[in-house]
Scaffold this active site. Structure first.
Site, PDB file in Angstrom:
ATOM      1  N   SER A 222     -11.345  53.326   4.676  1.00  0.00           N
ATOM      2  CA  SER A 222     -11.843  53.252   6.047  1.00  0.00           C
ATOM      3  C   SER A 222     -10.760  52.691   6.972  1.00  0.00           C
ATOM      4  CB  SER A 222     -13.127  52.414   6.090  1.00  0.00           C
ATOM      5  OG  SER A 222     -13.746  52.508   7.349  1.00  0.00           O
ATOM      6  N   ASP A 298     -20.648  61.040   4.307  1.00  0.00           N
ATOM      7  CA  ASP A 298     -20.248  59.888   5.108  1.00  0.00           C
ATOM      8  C   ASP A 298     -20.868  60.004   6.494  1.00  0.00           C
ATOM      9  OD1 ASP A 298     -18.977  57.850   6.475  1.00  0.00           O
ATOM     10  OD2 ASP A 298     -17.024  58.226   5.564  1.00  0.00           O
ATOM     11  N   HIS A 327     -20.071  56.598   2.922  1.00  0.00           N
ATOM     12  CA  HIS A 327     -18.904  55.870   3.428  1.00  0.00           C
ATOM     13  C   HIS A 327     -18.473  54.760   2.480  1.00  0.00           C
ATOM     14  CE1 HIS A 327     -16.056  54.606   6.443  1.00  0.00           C
ATOM     15  NE2 HIS A 327     -16.501  53.378   6.378  1.00  0.00           N
TER      16      HIS A 327
END
Length: 434
Positions: A222, A298, A327
């Site tokens: 991320s 996600d 995610h």
């Protein structure tokens, strides 16, 4: 009060200009005019001064009457822009989520992992906390070492399940680096600060004598993917990194703002953004082989952004798609460790690749999600080091029917194992921050 202050400033300016003008005329004008009495000059100066003040006051009054509203609106917009600029960090960084993340940091001992607790200091003097999870014996010196950059919430203790898979199943040493302002690290988080943190982590590994410094792998999840990309794209670090792995990351902060708030954010000039993290531009400078891992479920970072990064990358690149991955739980895919091992094996098997070459047909992995009912038997393709390096069109398939159910990840960036879910619930994954 502002009007009075402005009038006083005008009065002082005009008075000074009048004295300068009178002095100039006394010096420049010839003959009898120069010999005029000082009282005459004083009257001239007085009349000029007060008439100028009258004109200035009238101008200010008319301007305020006609355009005062526009002026106040302009200053209001300027104030709002300043506030938004200052609060951008609050929208992006969440070191206090979940609660007590700055106080309670689990150590690798909770997962029975051997480790060192390291305190390192960055270039600007900020102290960072880090866990170095290392193998014992000869494997320590021969195994690849992963420099792990986490997401925008929690602390490095929340990434222990991910690190445990890299350690136990991929046979890697792992350095979990805690950003400034997170967990037990000092300082205040910022984009420039995270860049210095990343360089400090890499320098720490390069200075060690008990690991193979030619096998350093940078992995970012991320927000960490943007940090890893920026590190790997810098000219000073391109030759020091063996490989780059990016998991569920974004193209830029502006693009994320456009997805989460309004499309006009993507059109804002760069000087209005406190944090940019333009990975789409930085990824073009990557020289090391790169693996892109994308969870297709996600709901925080659009999976299309991972494909954009993949297409923009100019080095040897690979793509691993996880249809059931969210995610925060993509690393729990059953064959995640297999893909990482095969990728690292392929990278180590490359014979002095040209870092500037562009691969026209890069390898793509695909992870086939399981279903409730048994799937028709499909052959499972094992990728050897040689086949992956030699055949860039090979596809990594998984016999999904034989794989266990996914596990649920509850908090943003927190990889805690929850109850086993049936495949029909694989999309019910609670996610929040990038």
């Amino acid at each position: 009060m502002k009007l009075v202050h402005l009038c006083l400033m005008c009065w002082r300016t005009i008075r000074q200009a009048s004295l300068v003008a009178i002095r100039f005329m006394q010096v420049s004008l010839p003959g009898r005019i120069m010999k005029l009495p000082n009282t005459v000059w004083s009257n001239v100066a007085s009349n000029y001064f007060w008439s100028s003040c009258s004109y200035a006051l009238l101008t200010i009054f008319l301007f305020n009457w006609l355009y005062g509203g526009y002026l106040m609106f302009f200053f209001l917009l300027l104030t709002i822009a300043g506030v938004v600029y200052e609060v951008q960090d609050m929208l992006l960084y969440h070191p206090d989520h979940p609660e007590r993340s700055r106080l309670l940091v689990r150590t690798p001992a909770a997962c029975a992992l051997p480790y060192e607790n390291i305190q390192l200091v960055t270039e600007d003097g900020v102290r960072l906390n880090a866990f170095f999870i290392k193998h014992q014996g000869s494997l320590l010196a021969t195994a690849p070492t992963v420099l792990f950059f986490h997401g925008n919430a929690g602390n490095i203790g929340d990434r222990l399940p991910h690190a445990q898979r890299l350690y136990s199943e991929c046979h890697c040493n792992v350095l979990l680096l805690e950003y400034r302002g997170y967990g037990r690290s000092d300082g205040r988080v910022s984009e420039h600060g995270l860049t210095m943190d990343a360089h400090a982590g890499l320098d720490l590994l390069l200075a060690r004598t008990d690991i193979d410094t030619n096998k350093i792998v940078v992995l970012g999840v991320s927000l960490g993917g943007a940090v890893a990309t920026k590190l790997a794209s810098s000219a000073a670090c391109q030759r020091k990194i063996m490989a780059l792995i990016i998991v569920n990351s974004f193209t830029s902060i502006a693009d994320m703002g456009a997805c989460m708030f309004h499309s006009c954010i993507a059109k804002l000039p760069g000087w209005m953004l406190r944090n940019r993290f333009s990975s789409r531009d930085a990824i073009r400078d990557i020289k090391a082989p790169a693996l892109f891992v994308s969870g297709q479920c996600d709901r925080v970072v659009p999976p299309a952004m991972m494909h954009t990064l993949y297409e923009a990358c100019q080095s040897r690149k690979f793509f691993f798609s996880v249809p059931g991955g969210g995610h925060n739980n993509t690393f729990l895919a059953p064959n995640y460790s297999d893909v990482i091992r095969d990728f690292l094996g392929a990278v180590q098997g490359m014979s002095a690749p040209n870092p500037l070459s562009v691969v026209n047909n890069p390898a793509k992995f695909s992870f086939v999600d399981y279903q409730d009912q048994p799937l028709p038997p499909t052959p499972s393709h094992e990728l050897s080091r040689g086949s992956l390096a030699a055949d860039p069109s090979v596809v990594y398939d998984v016999n999904a029917a034989s794989q266990p159910a996914h596990r649920l990840v509850l908090d943003s960036g927190i990889a805690e194992t929850a109850s086993m879910l049936p495949s029909s619930s694989s999309n019910l994954i609670q996610e929040s921050h990038a």
